[in-house]
Design a protein around this motif. Structure first.
Motif, PDB file in Angstrom:
ATOM      1  N   TRP A  47      -9.573   7.083  -1.679  1.00  0.00           N
ATOM      2  CA  TRP A  47      -8.733   7.954  -1.003  1.00  0.00           C
ATOM      3  C   TRP A  47      -7.984   9.075  -1.842  1.00  0.00           C
ATOM      4  O   TRP A  47      -7.512   8.863  -2.925  1.00  0.00           O
TER       5      TRP A  47
ATOM      6  N   MET B  85      -5.573  12.402  -2.396  1.00  0.00           N
ATOM      7  CA  MET B  85      -4.062  12.897  -1.731  1.00  0.00           C
ATOM      8  C   MET B  85      -4.125  14.495  -1.588  1.00  0.00           C
ATOM      9  O   MET B  85      -4.698  15.208  -2.343  1.00  0.00           O
TER      10      MET B  85
ATOM     11  N   ARG C 150       0.911   4.135  -2.899  1.00  0.00           N
ATOM     12  CA  ARG C 150       0.541   5.613  -2.705  1.00  0.00           C
ATOM     13  C   ARG C 150       1.763   6.469  -3.045  1.00  0.00           C
ATOM     14  O   ARG C 150       1.731   7.591  -3.537  1.00  0.00           O
TER      15      ARG C 150
ATOM     16  N   THR D  33       0.676  -1.362  -0.095  1.00  0.00           N
ATOM     17  CA  THR D  33      -0.031  -0.076   0.090  1.00  0.00           C
ATOM     18  C   THR D  33       0.826   1.235   0.006  1.00  0.00           C
ATOM     19  O   THR D  33       0.526   2.225  -0.612  1.00  0.00           O
TER      20      THR D  33
ATOM     21  N   ARG E 122       2.132   9.859  -5.667  1.00  0.00           N
ATOM     22  CA  ARG E 122       2.935  11.086  -5.575  1.00  0.00           C
ATOM     23  C   ARG E 122       4.015  11.408  -6.365  1.00  0.00           C
ATOM     24  O   ARG E 122       4.118  12.547  -6.857  1.00  0.00           O
TER      25      ARG E 122
ATOM     26  N   TRP F 211      -6.187   7.151  -4.634  1.00  0.00           N
ATOM     27  CA  TRP F 211      -6.053   5.692  -4.579  1.00  0.00           C
ATOM     28  C   TRP F 211      -7.236   5.016  -4.158  1.00  0.00           C
ATOM     29  O   TRP F 211      -8.177   5.332  -3.442  1.00  0.00           O
TER      30      TRP F 211
ATOM     31  N   PHE G  11      -2.927  10.652   2.037  1.00  0.00           N
ATOM     32  CA  PHE G  11      -4.205  10.358   1.418  1.00  0.00           C
ATOM     33  C   PHE G  11      -5.211  10.219   2.633  1.00  0.00           C
ATOM     34  O   PHE G  11      -5.076   9.665   3.641  1.00  0.00           O
TER      35      PHE G  11
END
Length: 214
Positions: free
Chosen positions: A199, A201, A159, A155, A163, A190, A208
């Motif tokens: 989710w 950012m 993420r 995970t 970014r 995400w 997130f």
């Protein structure tokens, strides 16, 4: 000769009886006048994370490019073939989108490959390994985090990859110029394919967070 997949023919018939009948005028208008989407989505090829499904989008609303692990390479006008960069160029300079969303997702196979350090190759050409090498520096750091479980590392890199891709978008001169003028917004997201949670950012922190659902 191999027959065309029956499930695709069945899906096409369902499309003609459903979506096409309901939106026939809209589809014909798009054919005559062209597309004017306001948002570009850069998503993964994974069949479980289709942007049009997740965002309940109608024809002509989203300009979508999908690649392994939803990566955006750095701007590199080196004369080589860059399909994702070409799509970004067309979306921004051709269609004039006002938003670009990089959307990662849970249980991403490309991210899993990056965490493995290229140990598994599906073919001698190793296109996946070369493509995922864009994440190699951060993948090594995440993979070495011994206090994290395998799931947490997965995970985390999913993420972090989002970014990094958002930051890579800013290396495209015309993208960065429009962002600074306030005419283009960049976003990261995400999607958890297990729970269907989305989710977003945070622009300031890079964290997130779950959006509020009314």
């Amino acid at each position: 000769m191999n027959s065309f997949p029956n499930e695709l023919l069945a899906g096409y018939r369902a499309f003609m009886d459903g979506t096409y009948k309901q939106q026939r005028n809209r589809i014909r208008e798009l054919a005559d006048k062209g597309q004017t989407p306001s948002t570009m989505i850069i998503a993964c090829c994974d069949s479980r994370a289709a942007p049009e499904m997740i965002f309940d989008a109608h024809p002509g609303e989203l300009f979508v490019v999908r690649n392994v692990a939803n990566l955006v390479p750095e701007y590199a006008p080196d004369g080589r073939h860059h399909s994702t960069s070409a799509a970004i160029e067309f979306a921004v300079n051709g269609l004039g989108v006002s938003n670009i969303v990089v959307m990662g997702h849970g249980r991403c196979g490309g991210i899993k490959a990056a965490l493995s350090g290229g140990e598994v190759k599906l073919d001698e050409g190793d296109f996946i390994g070369k493509w995922m090498s864009q994440l190699a520096p951060v993948a090594e750091k995440v993979a070495s985090a011994g206090v994290m479980t395998d799931g947490e590392r997965q995970t985390a890199l999913e993420r972090v990859g989002v970014r990094q891709s958002v930051n890579h978008l800013k290396t495209f001169p015309y993208v960065n110029d429009l962002v600074e003028k306030g005419e283009l917004s960049l976003h990261g997201a995400w999607f958890d394919i297990s729970t269907a949670e989305l989710w977003i950012m945070d622009h300031e922190t890079g964290d997130f967070v779950r959006p509020e659902n009314d």
